[in-house]
Enzyme design. Structure first.
Site, PDB file in Angstrom:
ATOM      1  NE  ARG A 177      41.785  41.628  12.496  1.00  0.00           N
ATOM      2  CZ  ARG A 177      40.553  41.129  12.658  1.00  0.00           C
ATOM      3  NH1 ARG A 177      40.293  39.895  12.316  1.00  0.00           N
ATOM      4  NH2 ARG A 177      39.592  41.872  13.160  1.00  0.00           N
TER       5      ARG A 177
ATOM      6  CG  ASP B 273      39.006  27.754  18.063  1.00  0.00           C
ATOM      7  OD1 ASP B 273      39.081  28.815  18.707  1.00  0.00           O
ATOM      8  OD2 ASP B 273      39.043  27.700  16.821  1.00  0.00           O
TER       9      ASP B 273
ATOM     10  CE  LYS C 161      36.922  35.546  16.375  1.00  0.00           C
ATOM     11  NZ  LYS C 161      38.107  34.728  16.103  1.00  0.00           N
TER      12      LYS C 161
ATOM     13  CB  THR D  54      41.493  34.908  17.667  1.00  0.00           C
ATOM     14  OG1 THR D  54      40.192  34.970  18.252  1.00  0.00           O
ATOM     15  CG2 THR D  54      41.468  34.016  16.447  1.00  0.00           C
TER      16      THR D  54
ATOM     17  CD  GLU E 210      62.722  32.586  10.135  1.00  0.00           C
ATOM     18  OE1 GLU E 210      63.948  32.469  10.016  1.00  0.00           O
ATOM     19  OE2 GLU E 210      61.932  32.453   9.190  1.00  0.00           O
TER      20      GLU E 210
ATOM     21  CE1 TYR F 155      61.415  36.978   8.863  1.00  0.00           C
ATOM     22  CE2 TYR F 155      62.525  38.661   7.567  1.00  0.00           C
ATOM     23  CZ  TYR F 155      61.584  37.643   7.671  1.00  0.00           C
ATOM     24  OH  TYR F 155      60.809  37.317   6.597  1.00  0.00           O
TER      25      TYR F 155
HETATM   26  N1  DSN Z   1      35.758  34.758  11.376  1.00  0.00           N
HETATM   27  C1  DSN Z   1      35.651  34.582  12.802  1.00  0.00           C
HETATM   28  C2  DSN Z   1      34.292  34.879  13.289  1.00  0.00           C
HETATM   29  O1  DSN Z   1      33.717  35.841  12.818  1.00  0.00           O
HETATM   30  O2  DSN Z   1      33.787  34.199  14.155  1.00  0.00           O
HETATM   31  C3  DSN Z   1      36.096  33.270  13.231  1.00  0.00           C
HETATM   32  O3  DSN Z   1      37.357  33.040  12.709  1.00  0.00           O
END
Ligand code: DSN
Length: 423
Positions: free
Chosen positions: A245, A210, A239, A236, A66, A64
């Site tokens: 993730r 984003d 990707k 994110t 925080e 933990y």
């Molecule tokens: N779900 C993602 C995508 O496939 O683009 C975006 O959050």
């Protein structure tokens, strides 16, 4: 790791799970085989390195923490602090930003933190419409963003299927939004962040970009960066960035304190320290010259795959791609995106159905499929394989004959076998 070591690594991991829980172990083994044997063309997916996987599966899951490095609400944080500092510093180096918060558990929570730091319920925000390539968290009525704020969606032009910047400027003058959200999850073209920031600032709005999908290209300078122009940049990490993730927010120094408070305690409690450690590992990998080469190959592969599909007669949204992804518009009278996804799935080719601009079908059915090259490029596939994959997709989509789908599945497995993944 060579292939022999990879096989041993996964065998140890799966043995540990099998001894404790054979049912989950079976699912893990089957998923590894699915990833090994198929063609992963979902534009938002990738394959992480064993180092990233090992960090995710590490003892830091036990902790933990925080708070933030050196300012925690728990004792014993000296080593997780090291991981978080490394992740923050590497993110800053990678994107050239003043400040990075690496704690968001996901892209959705990264976006939520920015909304919390900038807006009050009922404020006007702009986001690109979902069916035009935007994202659920950019103001969709069923999402917290759409329920909390007055959302004005902006669209692509009908003729070019690219963002209608003139209409966006007119909307901004008319509605005076607090925040303009840009970035997309199904938009194949370069986004002009400088222009969007100009439009926003002219009307007194802030901008959140984003870059979840294009983060890898932005990091290596193969897509213009929003960092110098936009107040906030979210992403994110799993990707094109090829990490665990998770999510991240970047901002300018003067906004850092409020942003950090919005992430914790505003939106989240304890950070996932094992994931933050894995983010640090992934960012270190992305700082290597080999990552730049990977992104260049991924972009070349996308161009070749897109052109090959066009040569076979498929209509691509916006007429092509500048990025890692493309969308086939199957047409209002053609098979639906859902049918295409199911059919390709039976042939071992994984894609996702998607709406296309001005779609008349609902999102769960859609008139398009979204295709991306990050994962197949990680496997080492190149332009020749892209041409072959276009032909496989074409054969599956043009027939209802299941024996053809089965035949293609065999060819997919042979292709995948030539590019071994996880042993
Ligand atoms: N779900 C993602 C995508 O496939 O683009 C975006 O959050």
């Amino acid at each position: 790791m060579n292939q022999h070591e990879r096989t041993a690594f996964f065998s140890i991991l799966e043995t540990a799970v099998r001894q404790a829980d054979p049912e989950v172990a079976a699912a893990l083994g089957n998923e590894r085989r699915r990833e090994n044997d198929g063609l992963e063309l979902i534009a938002s997916e990738n394959f992480v390195s064993p180092a990233v996987l090992a960090a995710m599966g590490s003892v830091m899951t036990n902790k933990y923490a925080e708070g933030y490095p050196a300012k925690r609400y728990y004792g014993g944080c000296e080593f997780v602090d090291v991981a978080e500092e490394l992740a923050r510093n590497r993110a800053k180096q990678l994107f050239g930003c003043d400040h990075a918060n690496v704690q968001p558990h996901s892209g959705a929570q990264a976006n939520m933190s920015v909304y919390l730091a900038t807006c009050q319920p009922g404020d006007v925000i702009f986001g690109m419409d979902l069916s035009h390539g935007g994202h659920l968290t950019h103001g969709h009525p069923l999402n917290y963003s759409g329920k909390t704020f007055k959302v004005v969606p902006y669209l692509v032009r009908q003729d070019t299927e690219t963002i209608d910047y003139d209409a966006l400027r007119d909307l901004a003058k008319q509605h005076r939004p607090k925040l303009i959200v840009c970035g997309a999850s199904a938009y194949p073209r370069t986004i002009d962040f400088t222009l969007i920031a100009d439009i926003a600032h002219e009307s007194g709005a802030m901008v959140m970009a984003d870059i979840a999908h294009i983060a890898g290209m932005v990091a290596v300078g193969m897509h213009p960066s929003p960092v110098p122009h936009c107040e906030y940049v979210t992403t994110t990490t799993h990707k094109t960035l090829r990490g665990p993730r998770g999510g991240m927010v970047m901002c300018k120094s003067e906004l850092a304190e409020a942003l950090d408070k919005a992430v914790f305690p505003g939106v989240q409690g304890g950070p996932l320290m094992h994931i933050i450690a894995a983010k640090a590992v992934a960012f270190a990998e992305a700082l290597q010259p080999s990552y730049r080469e990977y992104i260049a190959k991924l972009l070349e592969n996308a161009k070749v795959l897109c052109a090959s599909l066009q040569e076979l007669g498929w209509r691509m949204v916006s007429g092509g791609t500048d990025t890692h992804l493309m969308l086939i518009n199957l047409g209002a009278d053609g098979i639906s995106g859902k049918k295409a996804e199911d059919r390709l799935g039976k042939a071992g080719i994984t894609v996702n159905k998607n709406t296309v601009p001005f779609d008349t079908r609902k999102p769960y059915i859609g008139s398009g499929v979204r295709i991306g090259t990050p994962a197949v490029t990680t496997r080492g596939m190149g332009p020749n394989e892209m041409k072959a994959i276009a032909k496989l997709i074409d054969r599956v989509l043009r027939t209802e004959d299941e024996t053809v789908w089965a035949q293609v599945k065999g060819e997919v497995e042979a292709l995948a076998k030539a590019f071994p993944l996880y042993g």
